[in-house]
Design a protein around this motif. Structure first.
Motif, short mmCIF file in Angstrom:
data_model
loop_
_atom_site.label_atom_id
_atom_site.label_comp_id
_atom_site.label_asym_id
_atom_site.label_seq_id
_atom_site.Cartn_x
_atom_site.Cartn_y
_atom_site.Cartn_z
N GLU A 62 -28.11 51.32 -29.85
CA GLU A 62 -26.76 51.55 -29.12
C GLU A 62 -25.74 52.35 -30.37
O GLU A 62 -25.70 51.67 -31.33
CB GLU A 62 -26.10 50.54 -28.54
CG GLU A 62 -26.97 49.94 -27.16
CD GLU A 62 -26.31 48.77 -26.52
OE1 GLU A 62 -27.06 48.09 -25.65
OE2 GLU A 62 -25.36 48.39 -26.82
N GLU B 91 -19.68 55.74 -33.59
CA GLU B 91 -20.85 56.28 -34.07
C GLU B 91 -21.53 55.11 -34.99
O GLU B 91 -22.34 55.59 -35.64
CB GLU B 91 -20.63 57.32 -35.29
CG GLU B 91 -19.85 58.68 -34.53
CD GLU B 91 -20.62 59.50 -33.33
OE1 GLU B 91 -21.72 59.80 -33.97
OE2 GLU B 91 -20.27 59.57 -32.27
N LEU C 65 -31.07 58.42 -24.95
CA LEU C 65 -30.53 58.78 -23.75
C LEU C 65 -29.88 60.26 -23.96
O LEU C 65 -29.48 60.66 -25.21
CB LEU C 65 -29.23 57.90 -23.49
CG LEU C 65 -29.80 56.39 -23.21
CD1 LEU C 65 -28.72 55.42 -23.25
CD2 LEU C 65 -30.52 56.46 -21.92
N LEU C 66 -29.65 61.00 -22.82
CA LEU C 66 -29.21 62.43 -23.05
C LEU C 66 -27.98 62.68 -23.54
O LEU C 66 -27.89 63.44 -24.06
CB LEU C 66 -29.44 63.08 -21.51
CG LEU C 66 -30.83 63.39 -21.00
CD1 LEU C 66 -30.76 63.81 -19.55
CD2 LEU C 66 -31.54 64.39 -21.96
N ASP C 67 -27.21 61.49 -23.40
CA ASP C 67 -25.70 61.72 -23.79
C ASP C 67 -25.59 61.13 -25.19
O ASP C 67 -24.36 61.15 -26.04
CB ASP C 67 -24.79 60.99 -23.05
CG ASP C 67 -25.11 59.27 -22.85
OD1 ASP C 67 -25.90 59.01 -23.68
OD2 ASP C 67 -24.25 58.51 -22.37
N GLY C 68 -26.56 60.80 -26.09
CA GLY C 68 -26.67 60.42 -27.30
C GLY C 68 -26.14 59.08 -27.40
O GLY C 68 -25.93 58.81 -28.73
N SER C 69 -25.78 58.05 -26.71
CA SER C 69 -25.39 57.03 -26.64
C SER C 69 -26.17 56.01 -27.06
O SER C 69 -25.98 54.55 -27.37
CB SER C 69 -24.46 56.73 -25.36
OG SER C 69 -25.34 56.28 -24.29
N SER D 116 -30.90 54.70 -27.55
CA SER D 116 -32.23 55.15 -27.43
C SER D 116 -33.11 53.78 -27.30
O SER D 116 -32.55 52.65 -27.79
CB SER D 116 -32.70 55.93 -28.64
OG SER D 116 -34.00 56.22 -28.60
#
Ligand code: SF4
Ligand code: SF4
Length: 373
Positions: free
Chosen positions: A95, A100, A289-293, A295
């Motif tokens: 996460e 970041e 995840l598409l929003d980059g938050s 995997s």
């Protein structure tokens, strides 16, 4: 192995009740989508009563008979492999927070212990091979180990092998070998009769669960029927492999024209590896995840028949079907001896029935063995 007694068919539910009382989730064979598959078993009446499987190269059908027997069939498309080595499972995830920073988390497998009813001797042999791979290698597989530790296995000796079975020639069936009852890793072994089951314990926990049942003494007549049906189950098998160790024969035939011939029929679909209870290849996939938050990192069954399986540093090592089929068969029947001390085939016949073009491993081996190098 100790023979415990006779359980009447109408009392089979008591075994499920005893297992549930001991904390197990019970799965067993049921008819689903036209095949026998292991499912959550609500009660003994849900077992495939009167079912017979008719199997041949590229063919699997269920017929219904008027027998009251619930295990008078050979096998379905899967053994117990998917319960231990899941077709797809998340191993870990990551996460990303608002600053970041990344946090990695292990995903643990579900914890409820599983009792599997109706396991076959060949399935137990396959389980020993999977144990050797996942538990006894350099890297113990924690997901597999967690599920395996809690698993309670109720084996049922085969009385009706399919035409595709050849476990006699591999030494893995059709009955659970008495001498290896405990080592087989099962807990109870059942012999099915018309009106019930003879129970044998193969572990202390098996004896403990069976101790909660009311069992009748086994009669000499019942013992005679069991001996006859065990003998009959061996006698009906017509397929075989020519030897338990095929390394010398296969090593001399790596450039044999038969590999080209079989590649002309093989679709490289991987069905044979999916249904095989000993195949263990997998790939690992990242799913961001598409929003980059975050995997997730998953393990997915793979097959030596896929193009990607032998892709290494820009090159697909086994680029065509001839090389892939040869890899599958020679690994299974030859190289496996070096890795695990025996062949990787337990003679279940699944790869024969579920191959869409009916390629038969026993026929391919016989053709290779019969012709010069
Ligand atoms: S190679 Fe075929 S017959 Fe042998 S264990 Fe695998 S599926 Fe069964
Ligand atoms: S042998 Fe049959 S099941 Fe296996 S990859 Fe070829 S076509 Fe598919």
């Amino acid at each position: 192995m100790t023979t415990l007694g006779f359980l009447a068919r109408e009392n089979l539910d008591r075994l499920l009740t005893a297992l549930r009382a001991s904390g197990y989730r019970c799965v067993g064979p049921m008819v689903l989508d036209g095949a026998i598959q292991y499912c959550d078993l609500p009660n003994a009446q849900s077992l495939p009563s009167g079912c017979r499987d008719s199997q041949a190269p590229g063919r699997y059908r269920l017929d219904h008979t008027d027998t009251s027997r619930q295990f008078a069939w050979a096998n379905g498309p899967q053994a117990i492999k998917p319960f231990l080595f899941a077709p797809r499972e998340t191993l870990w995830c990551v996460e990303r927070d608002a600053r970041e920073a990344l946090t990695f988390k292990t995903v643990s497998p579900e914890s409820q212990a599983l009792a599997v009813i109706g396991v076959r001797a060949c399935d137990l042999a396959a389980l020993r091979l999977q144990d050797a791979h996942f538990l006894q290698g350099l890297n113990r597989d924690v997901q597999y180990a967690a599920r395996r530790e809690g698993m309670f296995l109720v084996a049922v000796n085969c009385t009706h092998p399919a035409a595709t079975c050849f476990c006699v020639s591999t030494g893995d069936g059709p009955e659970v070998p008495e001498a290896t009852g405990t080592n087989a890793g099962c807990d109870l072994i059942l012999d099915e009769l018309d009106d019930g089951f003879i129970l044998h314990s193969a572990s202390e926990r098996g004896a403990s669960v069976a101790g909660q049942l009311e069992l009748a003494p086994v009669t000499p007549e019942q013992q005679t029927v069991v001996a006859q049906q065990r003998q009959q189950a061996r006698a009906v098998q017509k397929r075989s492999l020519p030897a338990r160790d095929l390394r010398p024969m296969l090593d001399k035939r790596l450039e044999h024209p038969r590999w080209v011939e079989v590649a002309g029929r093989c679709l490289s679909c991987g069905n044979c590896t999916s249904v095989c209870p000993t195949c263990f290849c997998y790939s690992e996939q990242e799913q961001p995840l598409l929003d980059g938050s975050g995997s997730t990192h998953a393990r997915v069954w793979d097959s030596c028949f896929t193009q990607g399986h032998s892709y290494i540093h820009g090159i697909t090592i086994r680029a065509d079907t001839r090389l892939r089929y040869r890899q599958w068969l020679t690994h299974k029947l030859a190289a496996w001896h070096d890795q695990y001390g025996r062949s990787g085939c337990v003679g279940c016949g699944r790869c024969i029935s579920w191959c869409p073009v009916g390629i038969d491993i026993t026929e391919e081996v016989a053709a290779l063995a019969a012709s010069p190098t």
